[in-house]
Design an enzyme around this catalytic site. Structure first.
Site, PDB file in Angstrom:
ATOM      1  CB  SER A  83      22.366   3.779   2.343  1.00  0.00           C
ATOM      2  OG  SER A  83      21.663   3.601   3.562  1.00  0.00           O
ATOM      3  CB  VAL A  84      18.211   1.713  -0.828  1.00  0.00           C
ATOM      4  CG1 VAL A  84      17.113   0.653  -0.862  1.00  0.00           C
ATOM      5  CG2 VAL A  84      17.605   3.102  -1.022  1.00  0.00           C
ATOM      6  CB  THR A  95      11.945   7.453  -6.244  1.00  0.00           C
ATOM      7  OG1 THR A  95      12.793   6.918  -7.265  1.00  0.00           O
ATOM      8  CG2 THR A  95      11.056   8.519  -6.855  1.00  0.00           C
ATOM      9  CE1 TYR A 123      21.431  10.769  -4.702  1.00  0.00           C
ATOM     10  CE2 TYR A 123      23.624  10.055  -5.367  1.00  0.00           C
ATOM     11  CZ  TYR A 123      22.585  10.042  -4.465  1.00  0.00           C
ATOM     12  OH  TYR A 123      22.688   9.295  -3.316  1.00  0.00           O
ATOM     13  CG  PHE A 409      28.495  17.519   2.676  1.00  0.00           C
ATOM     14  CD1 PHE A 409      27.243  17.011   2.360  1.00  0.00           C
ATOM     15  CD2 PHE A 409      29.158  18.316   1.753  1.00  0.00           C
ATOM     16  CE1 PHE A 409      26.653  17.304   1.130  1.00  0.00           C
ATOM     17  CE2 PHE A 409      28.566  18.634   0.524  1.00  0.00           C
ATOM     18  CZ  PHE A 409      27.320  18.123   0.225  1.00  0.00           C
TER      19      PHE A 409
END
Length: 409
Positions: A83-84, A95, A123, A409
């Site tokens: 997450s950001v 990145t 992705y 997961f």
């Protein structure tokens, strides 16, 4: 402002996980789920991006083994908890975390990285390809019947508590891992994941229930599910939600699905994550009343092209030179000669002329055998340099069973 990326400390876990929860909508996980993932978190493989004393980015990796065509279990980094913070977008934080993760994965000698994506468009630019899909079904059990094969009447079905059945269910799961590519070997602690049952996530349904399938005193299958009672003026319209269903033979599997479709006071059976080629598609009397849908599931990234392609077997003899493009992990770029069959494979650097040209993203997509090179070539993502090479390689990369990731997961 600048950010600092560093390995997570155990004392920082609560803040780190809280930032992850906020990025995914701000609804806190249940105490049960939070406790499980705190115990499973490998802090030495987890990254935190900091702006001063504020955590603004998270990423983790689990140490997994994943089944590949041929039955081998191959080490893989299970990328997770990415997450950001919304306040820190477009600053290169994602990145930088992807860069560090793949460098670390390579240093550990793991040939693969895998993940499930909240947003699949993210992705691909980091070399991940969509390698498996999951099927959801919504069976109109008021009209659909299950045809069972011989031996189903010999299967005894028995209710147990989820806790009572946990060990037996896990033994069945372990025995099914090699049946399909894409399945994970659960290391200690992960057996708790399928047992999570937060009341707040039941949406009015019952606590999780468990039924074991037995033959001659041996557990040969199981199902975990929820039952949601519902009534209309016309009568009962309850819904069954399947969490997991596994069996060691066709008769036991069919017996479990027949049980699900014949539960009193219900008219629909829903399962959200089943293999694309699930045998249940051939057990139902009317596929049109099953509302079948597909979505992406496991995304695969080859971290070491040579080691990854050597780790699996090939459905037909293949001898092909692949010209691989990998801008994010340039050590993979260049030409590789892949030679293999059902017994094994070798993949080494070569100066020979290329037979096929593709990026590492396409190699990730086809790696488990669920996506064909020919299909990607039809989209312009694989280019044939030698006539006949595409058909040869496309057949070889296939797998007998469609790959499937049974849980996230």
């Amino acid at each position: 402002m600048t950010t600092q990326l560093r390995v997570l400390q155990r004392s920082e876990w609560d803040q780190w996980y809280g930032k992850l929860e906020r990025a995914f909508g701000g609804v806190p996980d249940s105490r049960q789920e939070r406790k499980l993932f705190e115990s499973l978190t490998e802090t030495e493989r987890s990254l935190a991006a900091w702006d001063g004393d504020e955590c603004v980015g998270t990423a983790g990796a689990f140490t997994f083994q994943v089944s590949v065509p041929g039955g081998a279990m191959v080490p893989a980094a299970g990328v997770t908890m990415v997450s950001v913070a919304a306040t820190h977008r477009r600053r290169g934080i994602l990145t930088s975390m992807m860069r560090r993760q793949l460098d670390d994965t390579r240093a550990l000698g793991e040939p693969l990285a895998i993940l499930t994506a909240s947003e699949p468009a993210i992705y691909g630019r980091f070399g991940y390809g969509t390698a498996t899909h999951q099927m959801s079904v919504e069976i109109d059990s008021s009209r659909v019947r299950i045809a069972v094969p011989p031996g189903a009447e010999d299967v005894r079905l028995r209710f147990v508590t989820v806790e009572e059945g946990a060990a037996a269910c896990e033994r069945v799961y372990v025995r099914t891992i090699g049946a399909r590519p894409g399945m994970l070997a659960r290391t200690p602690g992960w057996e708790g994941l399928p047992l999570l049952d937060p009341p707040g996530e039941r949406e009015g349904a019952s606590p999780m229930q468990c039924v074991l399938a037995e033959r001659d005193g041996e557990v040969v299958g199981y199902v975990r599910f929820h039952n949601k009672p519902q009534w209309s003026p016309a009568g009962p319209e309850g819904a069954v939600s399947v969490r997991q269903v596994d069996a060691l033979d066709p008769a036991a599997y069919a017996a479990l699905w027949r049980f699900l479709c014949e539960i009193d006071l219900t008219s629909v059976v829903r399962a959200r994550n089943r293999p694309v080629d699930d045998p249940v598609l051939h057990l139902v009397s009317d596929i049109r009343r099953c509302n079948v849908r597909l979505r992406d599931s496991l995304h695969v990234r080859l971290v070491d092209v040579g080691a990854a392609l050597e780790a699996r077997t090939y459905a037909a003899p293949v001898d092909v030179v692949l010209d691989v493009e990998d801008a994010f992990c340039p050590w993979n770029s260049g030409r590789w000669r892949l030679s293999g069959d059902l017994k094994g494979a070798s993949c080494e650097r070569t100066r020979d002329a290329a037979d096929l040209a593709l990026s590492v993203r396409e190699l990730g997509a086809v790696y488990l055998g669920g996506v064909s090179l020919s299909s990607l070539a039809g989209a312009g993502r694989v280019r044939e340099r030698r006539e006949g090479a595409l058909a040869e390689a496309s057949v070889a990369f296939g797998a007998d069973a469609v790959p499937w990731l049974p849980h996230g997961f």
